[in-house]
Write an enzyme that holds these catalytic residues in place. Sequence first.
Site, short mmCIF file in Angstrom:
data_model
loop_
_atom_site.label_atom_id
_atom_site.label_comp_id
_atom_site.label_asym_id
_atom_site.label_seq_id
_atom_site.Cartn_x
_atom_site.Cartn_y
_atom_site.Cartn_z
N GLN A 27 -4.26 2.04 41.09
CA GLN A 27 -3.59 1.91 42.38
C GLN A 27 -4.20 2.79 43.47
O GLN A 27 -4.13 2.45 44.65
CB GLN A 27 -2.10 2.28 42.25
CG GLN A 27 -1.26 1.29 41.49
CD GLN A 27 0.20 1.72 41.44
OE1 GLN A 27 0.55 2.82 41.84
NE2 GLN A 27 1.05 0.85 40.97
N TYR A 54 -4.88 4.22 30.12
CA TYR A 54 -4.61 4.13 31.56
C TYR A 54 -5.87 3.63 32.28
O TYR A 54 -6.93 4.26 32.22
CB TYR A 54 -4.18 5.47 32.15
CG TYR A 54 -2.88 6.01 31.61
CD1 TYR A 54 -1.98 5.21 30.89
CD2 TYR A 54 -2.52 7.34 31.81
CE1 TYR A 54 -0.79 5.72 30.40
CE2 TYR A 54 -1.32 7.85 31.33
CZ TYR A 54 -0.47 7.04 30.62
OH TYR A 54 0.71 7.56 30.13
N GLY A 285 3.82 11.44 39.08
CA GLY A 285 2.58 10.89 39.61
C GLY A 285 2.64 10.92 41.12
O GLY A 285 3.65 11.30 41.72
N ASN A 295 7.64 17.09 45.25
CA ASN A 295 8.24 17.05 43.92
C ASN A 295 8.32 18.44 43.29
O ASN A 295 9.27 18.76 42.58
CB ASN A 295 7.44 16.11 43.01
CG ASN A 295 7.65 14.65 43.34
OD1 ASN A 295 8.69 14.28 43.89
ND2 ASN A 295 6.69 13.82 43.01
#
Length: 336
Positions: A27, A54, A285, A295
């Site tokens: 992405q 991944y 992520g 975060n």
Amino acid sequence: MQFRYLGNSGLKISEIIYGNWLTHGSQVENDAAKACVRAALDAGITSFDTADVYANTAAESVLGEALAGERRESLEIFTKVYWPTGPKGHNDAGLSRKHIMESINGSLRRLKTDYVDLYQAHRYDIETPLEETMQAFADVVRQGKALYIGVSEWTADQIRAGQAIARELGVPLISNQPQYSMLWRVIEGEVVPACREQGLSQIVWSPIAQGVLTGKYLPGQPVPAGSRATDAKGGAQTIARFMNDDLLTRVQNLKPIADELGITMAQLAIAWVLSNDNVAGAIVGASRPEQVTSNVAAVGVTLDDSVLAAIDSTLGDIVQRDPSLTAKSSPATRPA
């Protein structure tokens, strides 16, 4: 940043772990991915989680490039083995000795390191004898290619059986990596008690429920452009279970709780998983560096019993608690 011991070991990891599932090599462009890793390091994150599957090994390569030049001893690097990789031939998946031994070598090359701190069985392989799998993992440790071993999405019974063999071999399991969030609590009934009993702690993935708990998905409204729910490479499929108006409405009702605490909804979600004393760290992520910085601000946030009760009351019966769903996360046959 704060740090917690991982299972009954002497290894400390950062409470926030940077993970690159669905981002690096897929992405997010490589330059953006490296910027996110830089932001993680700047925020005090020392633990990084990836897997060979991944982006079909590309994510490991991107992470290896992003961490190049960092003091290796100051990092904790985790990766995993099980799912099909490479050309996806008949031995390119599972937890056979052949696949484990070949996979760790490939992971180390891509990550540009001589060892990983934690090597994890990404799922349970029903077609390989457990003794073969655990012996191979123990040999990886004895060869110095991994320091510790763990599992991901194993059931309570599988963890107990694996740990019994691992202890005999002198290389005990120290961690489990399950999905866990306010919305997905399937590990609480069986897996967490088994892990406490067996000396494992949790490294949890998707603490923000693939972004749903940020509150950005609104009931009755189109999903935001560029969000995970629009990603055809896997993001939309993983988030689909949460995309219904009843659930999204209840998530919106969490906002006053976060506002009262002076934190974002994402920070509330991360603080919630960290309030479980069997959780050593929460994997987050990012597609932008500022997401990492935000975060990390969840570290040190304490949720008292009244806040936890308010969250439970707000979400009600949309919370998934069925422990049988852990077993269903592993294929009934080895994937090909």
